[in-house]
Write a protein that holds these residues in place. Structure first.
Motif, PDB file in Angstrom:
ATOM      1  N   ALA A  14     -30.044 -64.182  55.316  1.00 13.69           N
ATOM      2  CA  ALA A  14     -30.006 -62.829  54.770  1.00 13.69           C
ATOM      3  C   ALA A  14     -28.582 -62.501  54.308  1.00 13.69           C
ATOM      4  N   ARG A  67     -29.650 -56.075  42.815  1.00 17.40           N
ATOM      5  CA  ARG A  67     -29.464 -57.328  43.564  1.00 17.40           C
ATOM      6  C   ARG A  67     -29.834 -58.553  42.723  1.00 17.40           C
ATOM      7  N   SER A  85     -27.590 -60.724  47.729  1.00 23.46           N
ATOM      8  CA  SER A  85     -27.917 -59.840  48.865  1.00 23.46           C
ATOM      9  C   SER A  85     -29.376 -60.008  49.279  1.00 23.46           C
ATOM     10  N   LYS A  87     -32.842 -60.559  51.175  1.00 23.50           N
ATOM     11  CA  LYS A  87     -33.413 -59.993  52.386  1.00 23.50           C
ATOM     12  C   LYS A  87     -34.609 -60.835  52.825  1.00 23.50           C
ATOM     13  N   THR A  89     -37.460 -59.892  53.308  1.00 24.94           N
ATOM     14  CA  THR A  89     -38.613 -59.419  52.530  1.00 24.94           C
ATOM     15  C   THR A  89     -38.685 -60.028  51.135  1.00 24.94           C
ATOM     16  N   SER A 125     -33.496 -64.220  58.808  1.00 28.57           N
ATOM     17  CA  SER A 125     -32.773 -63.037  59.298  1.00 28.57           C
ATOM     18  C   SER A 125     -31.685 -63.425  60.286  1.00 28.57           C
TER      19      SER A 125
END
Length: 125
Positions: A14, A67, A85, A87, A89, A125
């Motif tokens: 992440a 992003r 950046s 994530k 998700t 993560s």
């Protein structure tokens, strides 16, 4: 026949970055609107971004604005997706898509008749 080949996927932490590429062949590339879609496990394929034939305009889904950056090189028949950046998700299979008949940019899967095989992006993560 039209072929779209994605590359550049992988595993990233992440906050990290990846750059996807999609090389096209069998078409007059500059005549095609290009797009990226993604599909997470158990979810429907969703629009990520699209770019006009001349690279003059782009469209992004809200969750990636600021992003992700889509670009194209018509001389190389290639589109790119710079993803920063990242994530968790964002984890999904990312697909490149092409459409010749669009007057503008579309978020609709059905408007894109040509698809690549996809490249996996996994964000830990």
């Amino acid at each position: 026949q039209v072929q779209l080949v994605e590359s550049g996927g992988g595993l990233v932490q992440a906050g990290g970055s990846l750059r996807l590429s999609c090389a096209a062949s069998g078409l007059t590339f500059s005549n095609y609107v290009m797009a990226w879609f993604r599909q997470a496990p158990g979810k429907e394929r969703e629009f990520v971004t699209a770019i006009s034939r001349s690279d003059s305009s782009t469209l992004y889904r809200d969750s990636v604005k600021g992003r992700f950056t889509m670009s194209r090189d018509n001389a190389k028949s290639t589109v790119y997706l710079q993803m920063n950046s990242l994530k968790p998700t964002d984890t999904a299979v990312y697909y490149c898509a092409a459409a010749a008949r669009l007057l503008g940019l579309s978020v609709n899967i059905r408007d894109y008749p040509y698809w690549g095989q996809g490249t996996q992006v996994t964000v830990s993560s």
